[in-house]
Design an enzyme around this catalytic site. Structure first.
Site, mmCIF file in Angstrom:
data_model
loop_
_atom_site.group_PDB
_atom_site.id
_atom_site.type_symbol
_atom_site.label_atom_id
_atom_site.label_comp_id
_atom_site.label_asym_id
_atom_site.label_seq_id
_atom_site.Cartn_x
_atom_site.Cartn_y
_atom_site.Cartn_z
ATOM 1 N N SER A 25 0.824 -1.222 0.000
ATOM 2 C CA SER A 25 0.000 0.000 0.000
ATOM 3 C C SER A 25 0.850 1.261 0.000
ATOM 4 C CB SER A 25 -0.865 0.060 1.266
ATOM 5 O OG SER A 25 -1.668 -1.077 1.339
ATOM 6 N N HIS A 55 -6.014 -0.436 -8.202
ATOM 7 C CA HIS A 55 -4.991 -1.457 -8.146
ATOM 8 C C HIS A 55 -4.406 -1.548 -9.530
ATOM 9 C CE1 HIS A 55 -4.193 -5.588 -6.200
ATOM 10 N NE2 HIS A 55 -3.921 -4.672 -5.305
ATOM 11 N N HIS A 77 -4.749 -10.183 -2.721
ATOM 12 C CA HIS A 77 -4.967 -10.399 -1.286
ATOM 13 C C HIS A 77 -5.943 -11.558 -1.080
ATOM 14 C CE1 HIS A 77 -3.698 -6.081 -1.128
ATOM 15 N NE2 HIS A 77 -3.087 -6.496 -0.043
ATOM 16 N N TYR A 79 -8.066 -11.707 1.274
ATOM 17 C CA TYR A 79 -9.381 -11.159 1.659
ATOM 18 C C TYR A 79 -10.225 -10.715 0.461
ATOM 19 C CZ TYR A 79 -7.201 -6.486 1.271
ATOM 20 O OH TYR A 79 -6.540 -5.384 0.820
ATOM 21 N N GLU A 80 -9.604 -10.610 -0.699
ATOM 22 C CA GLU A 80 -10.390 -10.270 -1.892
ATOM 23 C C GLU A 80 -11.108 -11.494 -2.442
ATOM 24 O OE1 GLU A 80 -7.999 -6.767 -4.144
ATOM 25 O OE2 GLU A 80 -6.785 -8.495 -3.629
ATOM 26 N N ALA A 107 1.643 -2.558 4.489
ATOM 27 C CA ALA A 107 1.215 -1.628 5.533
ATOM 28 C C ALA A 107 0.711 -2.484 6.683
ATOM 29 C CB ALA A 107 0.087 -0.738 5.014
ATOM 30 N N MET A 205 -2.533 -7.945 6.718
ATOM 31 C CA MET A 205 -3.364 -8.911 5.987
ATOM 32 C C MET A 205 -2.668 -9.478 4.741
ATOM 33 S SD MET A 205 -6.848 -6.653 6.135
ATOM 34 C CE MET A 205 -7.316 -5.770 7.636
ATOM 35 N N SER A 206 -1.353 -9.472 4.734
ATOM 36 C CA SER A 206 -0.648 -9.974 3.541
ATOM 37 C C SER A 206 0.683 -10.589 3.937
ATOM 38 C CB SER A 206 -0.411 -8.815 2.567
ATOM 39 O OG SER A 206 0.513 -7.887 3.107
ATOM 40 N N ASN A 229 -0.611 2.740 11.506
ATOM 41 C CA ASN A 229 -1.588 3.076 12.564
ATOM 42 C C ASN A 229 -1.297 2.201 13.781
ATOM 43 O OD1 ASN A 229 -2.718 0.946 10.536
ATOM 44 N ND2 ASN A 229 -3.748 0.504 12.477
ATOM 45 N N HIS A 241 -9.437 3.065 7.089
ATOM 46 C CA HIS A 241 -8.538 2.817 5.971
ATOM 47 C C HIS A 241 -7.853 4.109 5.523
ATOM 48 C CE1 HIS A 241 -6.816 0.798 2.596
ATOM 49 N NE2 HIS A 241 -7.493 1.515 1.725
HETATM 50 N N1 HPA Z 1 -4.538 -4.359 11.001
HETATM 51 C C1 HPA Z 1 -4.472 -5.149 9.926
HETATM 52 N N2 HPA Z 1 -3.975 -4.768 8.766
HETATM 53 C C2 HPA Z 1 -3.537 -3.507 8.665
HETATM 54 C C3 HPA Z 1 -3.602 -2.609 9.740
HETATM 55 C C4 HPA Z 1 -4.129 -3.063 10.977
HETATM 56 O O1 HPA Z 1 -4.215 -2.329 11.982
HETATM 57 N N3 HPA Z 1 -3.075 -1.435 9.296
HETATM 58 C C5 HPA Z 1 -2.714 -1.620 8.005
HETATM 59 N N4 HPA Z 1 -2.991 -2.872 7.620
#
Ligand code: HPA
Length: 266
Positions: A25, A55, A77, A79-80, A107, A205-206, A229, A241
């Site tokens: 990201s 994307h 991903h 999750y997609e 990220a 998530m990757s 974050n 997001h």
């Molecule tokens: N959790 C999961 N995936 C993420 C996060 C998070 O806080 N931030 C960026 N990708």
């Protein structure tokens, strides 16, 4: 697989990439800075059609600081809804194209309160919390062994190199354990608490599927998280997001600088 490799080789001629990079990201435009050969995923036999908004979804072949590199601009991903096979197929293809080192970026949320959003985290190890494994299924002996060792997926020598570079460039970094969840919902505070107790420092998530397959194929892996974050409950504001995007954008110039120097010195 052979069809895929032949198709790509026809596009790139005698260009033989030695380094692969998965751009996470916010980092996608790293690939735009170089003269390159671009091969969209949608045109590659064996690659899943990708239709995600915003994307790019393409392989970018370029010489970066004297090194021949293949970059994934956009990744699949889990999750997609893509299968683990689809998510990790490009890694196997990179191996067949001659790649020896894979740099995986992402990220992630900071699980450790001492890690600050905006910092990079060099991944020392991971915890696979996705509940599945990309190597499930018949084994392809031409790529790797049935039961691969996972003692040093993220190579110490590469982490040390990244540390040296970050220090010289004055880039603030951490080292730690990346926990992978499937997403797409963010974690609950209780889950984040559990991850911390289990030894996790960041959550995302990757990366883990690709790292498992890269290690299996004998690639040296370097993993870098951009901490965008605090994970849920680490601070008391809700996650969104937009914050992830904003922080990734804020950090991307120094991230790109580090990446560029890292490629040069590998
Ligand atoms: N959790 C999961 N995936 C993420 C996060 C998070 O806080 N931030 C960026 N990708």
């Amino acid at each position: 697989m052979q069809l895929t490799v032949d198709y790509i080789k026809e596009k790139i001629g005698d260009f033989k990439p030695e380094i692969g990079i998965i751009l996470g990201s916010g980092l996608g435009d790293f690939a735009d800075s170089f003269e390159s050969i671009v091969v969209p995923y949608n045109e590659i036999p064996g690659f899943q059609k990708s239709n995600v908004a915003g994307h790019k979804g393409q392989l970018v072949f370029a010489e970066v600081n004297g090194k021949k590199v293949v970059m994934m601009q956009g990744r699949y991903h889990f999750y997609e809804g893509y299968s683990m096979q689809t998510v990790t197929y490009p890694v196997k293809v990179m191996k067949k194209l001659g790649v020896q080192t894979l740099i995986i970026t992402n990220a992630a949320g900071a699980v450790s309160g001492e890690f600050a959003p905006g910092e990079l985290m060099f991944i020392t190890d991971h915890i696979n919390f996705m509940g599945t494994n990309p190597l499930i299924g018949a084994n392809d002996d031409s790529l790797g062994t049935r039961f691969p060792d996972m003692s040093e997926v993220y190579k110490e020598e590469l982490i040390e190199l990244a540390e040296d570079i970050a220090e010289k460039l004055g880039i603030s970094y951490q080292k730690g354990v990346y926990v992978a969840t499937t997403g797409p919902s963010y974690e609950t505070p209780a889950e984040v608490n559990m991850f911390r107790k289990l030894g996790g420092n960041a959550v995302g998530m990757s990366t883990v599927p690709e790292a498992i397959v890269a290690n299996y194929c004998g690639l040296k892996v370097m993993g870098i998280s951009c901490l965008t974050n605090y994970a849920a409950g680490v601070s008391d504001y809700p996650l969104n997001h937009q914050e992830v995007i904003d922080t990734a954008n804020r950090v991307k110039e120094s991230f790109k600088e580090l990446l560029s120097e890292f490629i040069k010195q590998i």
